[in-house]
Motif scaffolding. Sequence first.
Motif, PDB file in Angstrom:
ATOM      1  N   GLU A   1       0.824  -1.205   0.000  1.00  0.00           N
ATOM      2  CA  GLU A   1       0.000   0.000   0.000  1.00  0.00           C
ATOM      3  C   GLU A   1       0.863   1.263   0.000  1.00  0.00           C
ATOM      4  O   GLU A   1       0.572   2.230  -0.702  1.00  0.00           O
ATOM      5  N   ALA A   2       1.946   1.252   0.759  1.00  0.00           N
ATOM      6  CA  ALA A   2       2.856   2.406   0.768  1.00  0.00           C
ATOM      7  C   ALA A   2       3.500   2.585  -0.607  1.00  0.00           C
ATOM      8  O   ALA A   2       3.618   3.708  -1.105  1.00  0.00           O
ATOM      9  N   ALA A   3       3.893   1.491  -1.236  1.00  0.00           N
ATOM     10  CA  ALA A   3       4.511   1.571  -2.564  1.00  0.00           C
ATOM     11  C   ALA A   3       3.536   2.162  -3.583  1.00  0.00           C
ATOM     12  O   ALA A   3       3.892   3.077  -4.333  1.00  0.00           O
ATOM     13  N   LEU A   4       2.308   1.671  -3.602  1.00  0.00           N
ATOM     14  CA  LEU A   4       1.328   2.191  -4.553  1.00  0.00           C
ATOM     15  C   LEU A   4       0.979   3.646  -4.245  1.00  0.00           C
ATOM     16  O   LEU A   4       0.871   4.478  -5.155  1.00  0.00           O
ATOM     17  N   THR A   5       0.825   3.986  -2.981  1.00  0.00           N
ATOM     18  CA  THR A   5       0.542   5.365  -2.593  1.00  0.00           C
ATOM     19  C   THR A   5       1.657   6.289  -3.082  1.00  0.00           C
ATOM     20  O   THR A   5       1.396   7.341  -3.667  1.00  0.00           O
ATOM     21  N   ALA A   6       2.905   5.883  -2.871  1.00  0.00           N
ATOM     22  CA  ALA A   6       4.043   6.698  -3.311  1.00  0.00           C
ATOM     23  C   ALA A   6       4.054   6.860  -4.828  1.00  0.00           C
ATOM     24  O   ALA A   6       4.250   7.969  -5.337  1.00  0.00           O
ATOM     25  N   VAL A   7       3.813   5.778  -5.557  1.00  0.00           N
ATOM     26  CA  VAL A   7       3.809   5.846  -7.027  1.00  0.00           C
ATOM     27  C   VAL A   7       2.707   6.782  -7.517  1.00  0.00           C
ATOM     28  O   VAL A   7       2.925   7.617  -8.399  1.00  0.00           O
ATOM     29  N   LEU A   8       1.507   6.665  -6.940  1.00  0.00           N
ATOM     30  CA  LEU A   8       0.395   7.526  -7.354  1.00  0.00           C
ATOM     31  C   LEU A   8       0.691   8.999  -7.051  1.00  0.00           C
ATOM     32  O   LEU A   8       0.468   9.870  -7.895  1.00  0.00           O
ATOM     33  N   LEU A   9       1.189   9.276  -5.852  1.00  0.00           N
ATOM     34  CA  LEU A   9       1.490  10.662  -5.489  1.00  0.00           C
ATOM     35  C   LEU A   9       2.610  11.236  -6.355  1.00  0.00           C
ATOM     36  O   LEU A   9       2.548  12.395  -6.770  1.00  0.00           O
ATOM     37  N   ARG A  10       3.610  10.421  -6.643  1.00  0.00           N
ATOM     38  CA  ARG A  10       4.702  10.894  -7.506  1.00  0.00           C
ATOM     39  C   ARG A  10       4.181  11.226  -8.904  1.00  0.00           C
ATOM     40  O   ARG A  10       4.580  12.224  -9.495  1.00  0.00           O
ATOM     41  N   ARG A  11       3.293  10.380  -9.418  1.00  0.00           N
ATOM     42  CA  ARG A  11       2.732  10.630 -10.750  1.00  0.00           C
ATOM     43  C   ARG A  11       1.879  11.893 -10.752  1.00  0.00           C
ATOM     44  O   ARG A  11       1.746  12.573 -11.760  1.00  0.00           O
ATOM     45  N   MET A  12       1.326  12.223  -9.588  1.00  0.00           N
ATOM     46  CA  MET A  12       0.528  13.441  -9.459  1.00  0.00           C
ATOM     47  C   MET A  12       1.402  14.678  -9.253  1.00  0.00           C
ATOM     48  O   MET A  12       0.889  15.789  -9.165  1.00  0.00           O
ATOM     49  N   GLY A  13       2.703  14.490  -9.153  1.00  0.00           N
ATOM     50  CA  GLY A  13       3.612  15.624  -9.051  1.00  0.00           C
ATOM     51  C   GLY A  13       4.154  15.899  -7.664  1.00  0.00           C
ATOM     52  O   GLY A  13       4.809  16.920  -7.438  1.00  0.00           O
ATOM     53  N   TYR A  14       3.912  15.014  -6.708  1.00  0.00           N
ATOM     54  CA  TYR A  14       4.403  15.206  -5.344  1.00  0.00           C
ATOM     55  C   TYR A  14       5.655  14.358  -5.116  1.00  0.00           C
ATOM     56  O   TYR A  14       5.745  13.234  -5.593  1.00  0.00           O
ATOM     57  N   ALA A  15       6.595  14.860  -4.373  1.00  0.00           N
ATOM     58  CA  ALA A  15       7.845  14.148  -4.079  1.00  0.00           C
ATOM     59  C   ALA A  15       7.612  13.206  -2.900  1.00  0.00           C
ATOM     60  O   ALA A  15       8.059  13.461  -1.784  1.00  0.00           O
ATOM     61  N   ALA A  16       6.905  12.134  -3.149  1.00  0.00           N
ATOM     62  CA  ALA A  16       6.524  11.203  -2.090  1.00  0.00           C
ATOM     63  C   ALA A  16       7.645  10.215  -1.800  1.00  0.00           C
ATOM     64  O   ALA A  16       8.319   9.739  -2.711  1.00  0.00           O
ATOM     65  N   GLU A  17       7.796   9.919  -0.519  1.00  0.00           N
ATOM     66  CA  GLU A  17       8.763   8.898  -0.115  1.00  0.00           C
ATOM     67  C   GLU A  17       8.132   8.007   0.946  1.00  0.00           C
ATOM     68  O   GLU A  17       7.258   8.435   1.702  1.00  0.00           O
ATOM     69  N   ILE A  18       8.595   6.792   0.979  1.00  0.00           N
ATOM     70  CA  ILE A  18       8.055   5.816   1.933  1.00  0.00           C
ATOM     71  C   ILE A  18       8.782   5.961   3.264  1.00  0.00           C
ATOM     72  O   ILE A  18      10.004   6.086   3.313  1.00  0.00           O
ATOM     73  N   VAL A  19       7.988   5.958   4.327  1.00  0.00           N
ATOM     74  CA  VAL A  19       8.509   6.052   5.688  1.00  0.00           C
ATOM     75  C   VAL A  19       8.347   4.679   6.329  1.00  0.00           C
ATOM     76  O   VAL A  19       7.292   4.050   6.228  1.00  0.00           O
ATOM     77  N   GLN A  20       9.400   4.225   6.987  1.00  0.00           N
ATOM     78  CA  GLN A  20       9.318   2.969   7.717  1.00  0.00           C
ATOM     79  C   GLN A  20       9.406   3.253   9.203  1.00  0.00           C
ATOM     80  O   GLN A  20      10.201   4.091   9.640  1.00  0.00           O
ATOM     81  N   GLY A  21       8.551   2.605   9.952  1.00  0.00           N
ATOM     82  CA  GLY A  21       8.521   2.806  11.390  1.00  0.00           C
ATOM     83  C   GLY A  21       7.571   1.809  12.013  1.00  0.00           C
ATOM     84  O   GLY A  21       7.535   0.647  11.614  1.00  0.00           O
ATOM     85  N   GLN A  22       6.766   2.292  12.942  1.00  0.00           N
ATOM     86  CA  GLN A  22       5.807   1.440  13.631  1.00  0.00           C
ATOM     87  C   GLN A  22       4.542   2.229  13.915  1.00  0.00           C
ATOM     88  O   GLN A  22       4.562   3.455  13.975  1.00  0.00           O
ATOM     89  N   PHE A  23       3.447   1.495  14.095  1.00  0.00           N
ATOM     90  CA  PHE A  23       2.219   2.121  14.563  1.00  0.00           C
ATOM     91  C   PHE A  23       1.741   1.368  15.785  1.00  0.00           C
ATOM     92  O   PHE A  23       2.072   0.207  15.996  1.00  0.00           O
ATOM     93  N   ARG A  24       0.966   2.079  16.608  1.00  0.00           N
ATOM     94  CA  ARG A  24       0.445   1.476  17.830  1.00  0.00           C
ATOM     95  C   ARG A  24      -0.947   0.917  17.557  1.00  0.00           C
ATOM     96  O   ARG A  24      -1.819   1.610  17.070  1.00  0.00           O
TER      97      ARG A  24
END
Length: 180
Positions: free
Chosen positions: A102-125
């Motif tokens: 999901e992060a990969a697809l989100t980044a690809v879509l945002l980049r194609r829309m002109g945003y400099a998207a990058e994937i963040v790795q971490g944790q969620f609670r």
Amino acid sequence: MKKRILPLLLAILLLCAACQSRQDFLSGETTGDSALDESVEALLTEICSGSDAPLESVYNWLCTELKYRATPGESVKAFTEEIVVSLAQETLDKRRCDCDGEAALTAVLLRRMGYAAEIVQGQFRRGEGGEWVDHAWVRAPIDGVEYFFDPLYDAHFTEGDAASCYMATAAEMEATHRWQ
């Protein structure tokens, strides 16, 4: 003659405006993978055409159309462009993914829309006072402000607040996410 030219000029102006609007959400970078780029363009055209808020439309699509699939084993250690392209294509094809897809697809879509998207790795609670779980989501600067996007978290862990991770600031994300 003038009566015919005016409607024709108006139609041409409307067509040009529609083309410009279409190009606005397709103004960013491609992945270099022709099959994925074709699929991404078709998807963005489907989602964003006629939308006054294309970014929000894409986020809502991600939240509602992708099904979560937990994967056994470890998450991606480093998101190379090759891995991002592969995960994004698989996610588009299957419409099922873990947070990495999901992060990969989100980044690809945002980049194609002109945003400099990058994937963040971490944790969620997981829940109030719950355990921390390895996770991936996306960060993108928009109009000089750093925003975070986590459609998977919003779709499955927000108890009805389906936009808590849409254009969230770092301070907002820190309530449920941590990263370096």
